[in-house]
Design a protein around this motif. Structure first.
Motif, mmCIF file in Angstrom:
data_model
loop_
_atom_site.group_PDB
_atom_site.id
_atom_site.type_symbol
_atom_site.label_atom_id
_atom_site.label_comp_id
_atom_site.label_asym_id
_atom_site.label_seq_id
_atom_site.Cartn_x
_atom_site.Cartn_y
_atom_site.Cartn_z
ATOM 1 N N VAL A 156 0.872 -1.179 0.000
ATOM 2 C CA VAL A 156 0.000 0.000 0.000
ATOM 3 C C VAL A 156 0.907 1.227 0.000
ATOM 4 N N LEU A 157 0.805 2.052 -1.064
ATOM 5 C CA LEU A 157 1.640 3.243 -1.205
ATOM 6 C C LEU A 157 0.786 4.486 -1.007
ATOM 7 N N THR A 158 1.389 5.525 -0.427
ATOM 8 C CA THR A 158 0.691 6.794 -0.206
ATOM 9 C C THR A 158 1.517 7.944 -0.790
ATOM 10 N N ALA A 159 0.871 8.701 -1.675
ATOM 11 C CA ALA A 159 1.535 9.857 -2.281
ATOM 12 C C ALA A 159 0.739 11.114 -1.970
ATOM 13 N N ILE A 160 1.457 12.206 -1.693
ATOM 14 C CA ILE A 160 0.821 13.495 -1.413
ATOM 15 C C ILE A 160 1.360 14.515 -2.419
ATOM 16 N N ASP A 161 0.412 15.111 -3.144
ATOM 17 C CA ASP A 161 0.780 16.104 -4.161
ATOM 18 C C ASP A 161 1.840 15.553 -5.109
ATOM 19 N N ASP A 162 1.570 14.355 -5.615
ATOM 20 C CA ASP A 162 2.409 13.692 -6.621
ATOM 21 C C ASP A 162 3.815 13.342 -6.122
ATOM 22 N N GLU A 163 3.963 13.193 -4.810
ATOM 23 C CA GLU A 163 5.255 12.788 -4.242
ATOM 24 C C GLU A 163 5.026 11.642 -3.256
ATOM 25 N N LEU A 164 5.720 10.519 -3.475
ATOM 26 C CA LEU A 164 5.519 9.347 -2.630
ATOM 27 C C LEU A 164 6.063 9.613 -1.227
ATOM 28 N N LYS A 165 5.211 9.324 -0.234
ATOM 29 C CA LYS A 165 5.591 9.569 1.151
ATOM 30 C C LYS A 165 5.701 8.283 1.984
ATOM 31 N N LEU A 166 4.846 7.279 1.697
ATOM 32 C CA LEU A 166 4.811 6.066 2.527
ATOM 33 C C LEU A 166 4.741 4.812 1.668
ATOM 34 N N LEU A 167 5.407 3.769 2.140
ATOM 35 C CA LEU A 167 5.283 2.437 1.556
ATOM 36 C C LEU A 167 5.058 1.458 2.701
ATOM 37 N N LEU A 168 3.901 0.812 2.697
ATOM 38 C CA LEU A 168 3.573 -0.162 3.752
ATOM 39 C C LEU A 168 3.556 -1.570 3.161
ATOM 40 N N GLY A 169 4.156 -2.514 3.880
ATOM 41 C CA GLY A 169 4.107 -3.921 3.505
ATOM 42 C C GLY A 169 3.243 -4.678 4.502
ATOM 43 N N ILE A 170 2.184 -5.308 4.021
ATOM 44 C CA ILE A 170 1.208 -5.972 4.908
ATOM 45 C C ILE A 170 1.199 -7.475 4.622
ATOM 46 N N ARG A 171 1.304 -8.256 5.665
ATOM 47 C CA ARG A 171 1.240 -9.712 5.494
ATOM 48 C C ARG A 171 0.815 -10.365 6.799
ATOM 49 N N ASP A 172 0.429 -11.621 6.664
ATOM 50 C CA ASP A 172 0.079 -12.418 7.828
ATOM 51 C C ASP A 172 1.341 -12.652 8.656
ATOM 52 N N GLN A 173 1.209 -12.643 9.972
ATOM 53 C CA GLN A 173 2.362 -12.750 10.852
ATOM 54 C C GLN A 173 2.556 -14.172 11.373
ATOM 55 N N ILE A 174 3.801 -14.622 11.402
ATOM 56 C CA ILE A 174 4.113 -15.945 11.945
ATOM 57 C C ILE A 174 3.847 -15.945 13.448
ATOM 58 N N ARG A 175 3.275 -17.024 13.917
ATOM 59 C CA ARG A 175 2.973 -17.145 15.345
ATOM 60 C C ARG A 175 4.252 -17.054 16.184
ATOM 61 N N THR A 176 4.145 -16.411 17.308
ATOM 62 C CA THR A 176 5.283 -16.288 18.216
ATOM 63 C C THR A 176 5.700 -17.666 18.736
ATOM 64 N N GLY A 177 6.977 -17.954 18.664
ATOM 65 C CA GLY A 177 7.503 -19.199 19.225
ATOM 66 C C GLY A 177 7.391 -20.416 18.336
ATOM 67 N N VAL A 178 6.818 -20.259 17.131
ATOM 68 C CA VAL A 178 6.629 -21.411 16.251
ATOM 69 C C VAL A 178 7.959 -22.047 15.857
ATOM 70 N N LYS A 179 8.962 -21.217 15.565
ATOM 71 C CA LYS A 179 10.250 -21.757 15.127
ATOM 72 C C LYS A 179 10.859 -22.653 16.197
ATOM 73 N N GLU A 180 10.783 -22.242 17.445
ATOM 74 C CA GLU A 180 11.318 -23.049 18.538
ATOM 75 C C GLU A 180 10.521 -24.343 18.703
ATOM 76 N N ASP A 181 9.200 -24.239 18.531
ATOM 77 C CA ASP A 181 8.356 -25.430 18.652
ATOM 78 C C ASP A 181 8.675 -26.446 17.556
ATOM 79 N N LEU A 182 8.948 -25.959 16.350
ATOM 80 C CA LEU A 182 9.298 -26.856 15.248
ATOM 81 C C LEU A 182 10.632 -27.555 15.513
ATOM 82 N N LYS A 183 11.550 -26.850 16.152
ATOM 83 C CA LYS A 183 12.827 -27.468 16.518
ATOM 84 C C LYS A 183 12.609 -28.603 17.512
ATOM 85 N N LYS A 184 11.659 -28.417 18.420
ATOM 86 C CA LYS A 184 11.348 -29.464 19.396
ATOM 87 C C LYS A 184 10.788 -30.697 18.692
ATOM 88 N N LEU A 185 9.949 -30.471 17.673
ATOM 89 C CA LEU A 185 9.381 -31.601 16.919
ATOM 90 C C LEU A 185 10.497 -32.393 16.236
#
Length: 624
Positions: A423-452
């Motif tokens: 999602v990009l935001t431009a003001i008066d024909d000048e780019l001001k913001l670039l946002l990257g949006i995605r689903d977030q990995i669950r906290t601690g999943v990597k450690e749990d997978l190591k346990k498996l």
């Protein structure tokens, strides 16, 4: 026959009565010290308890199966003949209670198909010859018909968009939480929900041929192919029981000593074997329940303990299931105003990413948004405080002639590589913001997978309806063995079937309706607790509250429980062998000593099984 059916239907009530009578016997012995109350209670408990067991043994014998029920029946009658009413009452109670607990959990999978059917679309708006629309049952729709889908309605068929646009939630099909934009020429699936807009579609697949129909069919086929494996003890008893019976008869023929023959039957019937496995099972299930894990029966425990491959759905399983702003780049010095303008525009937007943006920015002063122009498939152009503000994707920004310097181009490429929706935001024909949006990995999943992995799981695989780039990113971050994207429910179940044909024992972890075929087909289906009822009921194991960290505990507990069951089996069989050999080849063995050893072996397996109540994954990992 009628009486037999009646008794079997009342098994649960018999368990309660049995338990109550055992309690009365304990009170009579320790408090009242009244032998009449003790013996009467134990005799009645034994007689009532053995009835359903004896009926099941008889029914099994009619089809030439020597079951565990026959072992228990023999034990009870043998105990009666030597007036050991205490053992007969305890054996019947524990056997019936263990069977009740297992059956109660296993029966929960039977309503999955009804739940799926209830979620299927029922009605459709069919275009008539004069151009008007009429509501009809979905069964009346044929391929090639033109249908109208309004906001909030379920798409009734698999089809192609002829006109209109809108956002469709396809979570029931692909499992992805982010609604997708549908325009002319887009493909839509039956069972998905039009969250905003109006679509006119052509029916390409109807009824059982739709993707949703195939989901129902796959669940039915998978559950039909998933028959219960014959328990070890039942298989063992096919050989063991006839041998013990033959030995007792042979001894009676040779010695004409009925008491000795009965003693052989009593000593040869492994009470610890009958009790040991249910105690391990109940203790393991009890530990799981205490820790938020629902294990649906001892067969599930055994299957899960042998798993060497775990397949994961991505969204809602490895990830949180809701998009968040993952990263951002700011250009220029007016970032505060840029975020304020962006938030005010998104407040008026129905775009599925708007919520994530507003959550990230937080509360901002309200500004008047005017001259709003919605660009289909692109974004929004509006005026705020005299400034021309553009919010949208890269295509819209380029089409508006806004300059993207090398740094911005690099940032866009990086965000896209990370699997972000931009999602990009431009003001008066000048780019001001670039946002990257995605689903977030669950906290601690990597450690749990190591346990498996530490517990012997060789393959960790993710299957997702999301694009391959996003799935690859998740797999790389978590160190997974394989990653496969753009997969529909039938693709997932086909892949699991392929793994099973290769000899792998597969567990599948998911949370959506689209996961139900895979949950049913896998050797072990594991559902996240906040998933749909269908996913939970189709599964063999449920992780309550969707706590992913419970998965390693569940696997460790299953391995410990299976190991504990085997230990109890070895103890029980070993004791029987020693008793029988001592009775035949020694002078010191008699019924009293044999019964004492029997009672001690029962106590040993019970205490061994109860160790599972205190099972801790941490202790297990330290041992490994």
């Amino acid at each position: 026959m009628v009486m037999q059916k009646y008794i079997l239907r009342k098994k649960n009530q018999i368990v309660l009565v049995n338990g109550f009578l055992l309690l009365v016997a304990l009170v009579g012995h320790f408090i009242l010290q009244n032998s009449y109350i003790v013996i009467s209670s134990l005799v009645i408990a034994s007689v009532i308890g053995v009835l359903p067991i004896a009926i099941q043994a008889y029914q099994a014998l009619k089809v030439h199966v020597v079951s565990i029920d026959l072992l228990v029946t023999i034990a009870v009658f043998g105990a009666f003949l030597i007036h050991n009413y205490e053992e007969s009452a305890i054996v019947t109670f524990l056997f019936l209670f263990g069977a009740y607990l297992e059956q109660r959990t296993l029966n929960q999978t039977r309503s999955a198909i009804k739940e799926l059917i209830a979620m299927a679309p029922e009605n459709a708006l069919l275009q008539l010859n004069d151009g008007s629309f009429k509501e009809v049952d979905v069964e009346e729709v044929e391929e090639g018909d033109i249908l109208l889908v309004k906001t909030g309605a379920k798409v009734p068929v698999d089809g192609t968009v002829l006109s209109g646009d809108g956002y469709i939630n396809e979570a029931s099909i692909t499992g992805e939480s982010v609604p997708l934009t549908k325009v002319k020429g887009s493909e839509v699936f039956a069972g998905s929900i039009l969250e905003n807009g109006t679509l006119k579609i052509r029916a390409d697949k109807v009824g059982e041929d739709t993707t949703f129909g195939k989901i129902i069919e796959l669940v039915e086929e998978a559950q039909d192919s998933k028959s219960e494996a014959e328990r070890f003890i039942d298989g063992f008893s096919k050989y063991y029981t006839p041998i013990v019976l033959a030995l007792a008869i042979l001894v009676w023929v040779i010695t004409r000593n009925l008491e000795l023959s009965i003693t052989i039957l009593v000593l040869g019937c492994p009470g610890a074997l009958v009790i040991g496995v249910p105690v391990s099972n109940v203790s393991g299930i009890g530990n799981g329940a205490k820790n938020g894990i629902l294990l649906k029966g001892s067969e599930v425990v055994n299957s899960f303990s042998d798993v060497d491959t775990i397949v994961f759905d991505k969204t809602g399983t490895l990830t949180m299931g809701s998009p968040k702003v993952a990263e951002q780049s700011i250009y220029g010095t007016e970032s505060k105003d840029a975020f304020r303008y962006l938030a005010n525009i998104e407040k008026e937007s129905d775009h599925p990413l708007a919520k994530a943006i507003l959550e990230s920015i937080g509360e901002v002063p309200t500004s008047l948004v005017t001259n709003t122009e919605v660009i289909k498939g692109g974004g929004i152009i509006a005026t705020i405080e005299g400034h021309r503000v553009i919010v949208g994707n890269v295509t819209l920004i380029k089409n508006e002639g806004i300059l993207l310097n090398p740094q911005i181009v690099t940032d866009i490429a990086t965000f896209e590589k990370n699997g972000d929706s931009l999602v990009l935001t431009a003001i008066d024909d000048e780019l001001k913001l670039l946002l990257g949006i995605r689903d977030q990995i669950r906290t601690g999943v990597k450690e749990d997978l190591k346990k498996l992995k530490a517990m012997g799981v060789k393959n960790l695989i993710v299957l997702s309806g999301d694009n391959q780039g996003t799935v690859n990113l998740v797999a790389t971050q978590l160190g997974l063995t394989e990653a496969h994207g753009n997969m529909l429910p039938e693709d997932k179940s086909a892949y699991i079937d392929q793994l099973q044909k290769q000899g792998q024992i597969v567990a599948f972890v998911g949370d959506g309706v689209n996961d139900s075929p895979s949950l049913a087909l896998a050797d072990v289906g594991i559902a996240m607790g906040n998933g749909t009822d269908v996913a939970i009921e189709t599964s063999d194991i449920v992780l309550m509250n969707s706590n992913f960290s419970l998965l390693p505990h569940a696997l460790g507990l299953s391995k410990a429980t299976a190991r504990n069951m085997k230990e109890n089996i070895v103890i029980a069989i070993g004791v029987v062998i020693i008793l029988l050999l001592s009775l035949i080849f020694s002078q010191w063995m008699n019924m009293t000593i044999g019964m004492l050893v029997h009672e001690l072996s029962i106590l040993v397996v019970i205490l061994n099984g109860m160790r599972l109540l205190k099972y801790s994954l941490k202790d297990d990992l330290i041992k490994n």
